[in-house]
Design a protein around this motif. Structure first.
Motif, PDB file in Angstrom:
ATOM      1  N   GLN A 240      -6.233 -18.200  15.735  1.00 18.76           N
ATOM      2  CA  GLN A 240      -5.178 -19.195  15.544  1.00 18.76           C
ATOM      3  C   GLN A 240      -5.170 -19.569  14.066  1.00 18.76           C
TER       4      GLN A 240
ATOM      5  N   LEU B 286      -6.153 -11.068  10.881  1.00 17.15           N
ATOM      6  CA  LEU B 286      -7.025 -10.020  11.414  1.00 17.15           C
ATOM      7  C   LEU B 286      -7.203  -8.917  10.383  1.00 17.15           C
TER       8      LEU B 286
ATOM      9  N   PRO C  23       3.106 -15.911  16.926  1.00 19.44           N
ATOM     10  CA  PRO C  23       2.708 -15.380  15.619  1.00 19.44           C
ATOM     11  C   PRO C  23       1.448 -16.025  15.047  1.00 19.44           C
TER      12      PRO C  23
ATOM     13  N   VAL D 178      -7.257 -19.815   8.434  1.00 22.65           N
ATOM     14  CA  VAL D 178      -7.467 -19.628   9.865  1.00 22.65           C
ATOM     15  C   VAL D 178      -8.016 -20.923  10.462  1.00 22.65           C
TER      16      VAL D 178
ATOM     17  N   PHE E 269      -3.058 -21.379  10.538  1.00 22.22           N
ATOM     18  CA  PHE E 269      -2.094 -22.389  10.104  1.00 22.22           C
ATOM     19  C   PHE E 269      -0.782 -21.687   9.794  1.00 22.22           C
ATOM     20  N   GLU E 270       0.253 -22.462   9.522  1.00 23.00           N
ATOM     21  CA  GLU E 270       1.597 -21.904   9.378  1.00 23.00           C
ATOM     22  C   GLU E 270       1.749 -20.929   8.219  1.00 23.00           C
ATOM     23  N   CYS E 271       0.828 -20.978   7.250  1.00 22.20           N
ATOM     24  CA  CYS E 271       1.028 -20.178   6.042  1.00 22.20           C
ATOM     25  C   CYS E 271       0.744 -18.691   6.255  1.00 22.20           C
ATOM     26  N   THR E 272       0.213 -18.313   7.396  1.00 20.99           N
ATOM     27  CA  THR E 272      -0.051 -16.891   7.634  1.00 20.99           C
ATOM     28  C   THR E 272       0.122 -16.599   9.124  1.00 20.99           C
ATOM     29  N   THR E 273      -0.033 -15.324   9.487  1.00 25.58           N
ATOM     30  CA  THR E 273       0.044 -14.988  10.904  1.00 25.58           C
ATOM     31  C   THR E 273      -1.310 -14.459  11.370  1.00 25.58           C
TER      32      THR E 273
ATOM     33  N   ILE F  79      -1.927 -11.711  12.883  1.00 22.99           N
ATOM     34  CA  ILE F  79      -2.115 -10.286  12.580  1.00 22.99           C
ATOM     35  C   ILE F  79      -2.570 -10.117  11.137  1.00 22.99           C
ATOM     36  N   GLN F  80      -1.943 -10.907  10.240  1.00 20.97           N
ATOM     37  CA  GLN F  80      -2.357 -10.837   8.829  1.00 20.97           C
ATOM     38  C   GLN F  80      -3.804 -11.288   8.673  1.00 20.97           C
TER      39      GLN F  80
END
Lengths: 159, 337
Positions: A118, A129, A70, A98, A120-124, A126-127
């Motif tokens: 790649q 992008l 993710p 990011v 950090f943990e606060c987002t994915t 896909i989000q």
């Protein structure tokens, strides 16, 4: 077109070595159309499966590459190049959530562009992008607006 | 998270700035500042290759007694700029329901000339006559920008020679063939003093005297004597010079370029929104790939690719029990839905 046809028919009578069939289908006289259509339909039935596969491939222009997690994902874009890749890379990298973003065109003769994100943990990824695409769209809006404003001002000043 | 937000000076906070230095019916010169080189280059590339215009794509030659071969003439015809105003209401040939071409996806032009006098005859683009139905009254008309209004010379005819042909002009982009290019040229320039050392100027004895200064050299501060190289500097001001081939106005080329870029993005956003839930997360999901569960990727530490038994969703949900807990970034609990 009728003019063209009569001319062709005349010349065909005179010189029998000129083959009418060599003209592209779109240029063939209309009375041959019924035959052509039947042929097309027959061919279409046979090729149906192939067509569907092609459509599926063309339909999806972005996919997630295998091995992605993710927060660290690679995307493959079809029919995109440096035009989108570099600008997208830049705008995604501007997102503070990011960690890393890069793009590559693995082979110049394949119309494919890969983007690695790649976060950090606060987002994915896909989000990130999607946010990148929207941010770039906004940037385009701003530049477009600024250009139109500048052009109007220039026209006012010069007149 | 300990993160140092990207450095933003005051000028950058204002956003991109556009300044026009020259604009007429042929060219527009402008400066784009406070933008990144990546974006500026995207804009240049899109204006160069992806703006739809119209050009002759099919030629049916009925009579050609000139000295030039049919395909030679057909190629020359393709390169003639045609007025592309209102090309957005024309369909691409591949999107049209018709078989071959029709008035919704093409413009028909005819050329018929015979040299009946004693002297050689010149056939110009002016002699190409649009016929039949058109989307609007200017689309597909040859561009005549010279003083006499003749347009480019297509061929010459000796007394008695004749040329008679019919052309189909279609919509397309320059990525497919350069004949669809809206711009004759796009100048793109930055850093006129080469402060960033992106250029390695060849010289005999002194590059300063041998290389003429750019027309934008006066716009930027020249480097000070003995100034140290600023390795943090990035290009910030971009000088565009968009020259039209006559088919679209230079202003339209810039606006259309941005529009095409936006359409590209909108298409991708749409697709991402459509497929985000299923195929993006399903078919191509990492953990389902055959090599993922083998431990060859270095994560190791678990036996099934889907994590603990009973945890049906490979996208987590059970928090630390998923394979993601072992990622180097993980604190175990993933915060995403």
């Amino acid at each position: 077109m009728s003019r063209a046809r009569s001319k062709k028919e005349e010349s065909a009578e005179i010189e029998s070595d000129i083959a009418m069939e060599e003209a592209p289908t779109s240029h063939q006289p209309e009375d041959e159309m019924s035959v052509d259509q039947n042929e097309d339909e027959d061919a279409g039935d046979v090729e149906d499966d192939e067509d569907e596969e092609e459509e599926e491939e063309e339909g999806q222009r972005v996919r997630l590459l295998p091995g992605s997690t993710p927060t660290a994902a690679s995307f493959e874009f079809l029919n995109e190049g440096h035009t989108l890749g570099n600008a997208l890379r830049y705008i995604i990298m501007r997102n503070p959530d990011v960690e890393f973003c890069a793009y590559a065109i693995p082979h110049p003769s394949e119309a494919k562009m890969n983007v690695r994100i790649q976060t950090f943990e606060c987002t994915t990824a896909i989000q990130a992008l999607e946010k990148g695409l929207r941010d770039l769209q906004e940037l385009c809006d701003v530049v477009s607006e600024k250009f139109i404003d500048a052009r109007q001002k220039f026209a006012e000043n010069s007149s | 998270m300990d993160y140092d937000p990207m450095v933003m000076d005051d000028a950058e906070a204002l956003g991109p700035v556009v300044k026009i230095s020259q604009a007429d019916s042929v060219r527009v010169k402008y400066e784009l500042s406070n933008a990144d080189i990546a974006f500026a280059n995207s804009l240049r590339r899109v204006m160069l290759a992806e703006i739809p215009t119209i050009a002759i794509d099919l030629v049916e030659i009925e009579e050609n007694s000139s000295v030039l071969a049919d395909e030679f003439i057909a190629h020359r015809l393709g390169l003639i700029p045609l007025n592309a105003e209102g090309v957005e209401s024309l369909l691409y040939g591949r999107d049209c329901d018709c078989d071959g071409f029709c008035e919704h996806c093409s413009v028909r032009l005819t050329l018929h000339a015979k040299c009946t006098g004693d002297e050689n005859m010149h056939v110009f683009a002016r002699d190409l006559v649009p016929t039949g139905e058109r989307v609007n009254q200017v689309l597909g008309t040859p561009v005549l920008s010279d003083a006499e209004g003749l347009g480019p010379l297509i061929l010459k005819l000796r007394p008695g020679q004749e040329i008679k042909l019919e052309c189909i002009a279609r919509k397309g982009i320059a990525k497919e063939h350069a004949k669809w290019a809206p711009s004759a040229a796009i100048g793109f320039e930055y850093d006129p003093h080469n402060k960033l050392h992106h250029l390695d100027l060849w010289y005999e004895s002194d590059p300063k005297t041998e290389w003429p200064p750019s027309e934008y050299a006066a716009w930027e501060e020249p480097p000070q004597e003995g100034e140290p190289f600023d390795y943090d500097a990035v290009p910030n001001r971009f000088y565009f010079n968009v020259e039209s081939a006559g088919n679209l106005s230079p202003d339209t080329i810039v606006s259309e370029g941005i529009k095409v870029l936006q359409q590209k993005l909108a298409g991708l956003i749409h697709e991402l929104a459509d497929e985000g839930g299923n195929s993006m997360n399903g078919d191509y999901n990492g953990p389902r790939s055959p090599e993922y569960g083998t431990g060859a990727d270095g994560f190791g530490g678990y036996t099934t690719p889907f994590g603990n038994a009973g945890n049906q969703s490979s996208w987590g949900g059970a928090g630390g029990t998923t394979p993601y807990g072992t990622t180097p970034y993980g604190a175990g609990q993933s915060s995403w839905p």
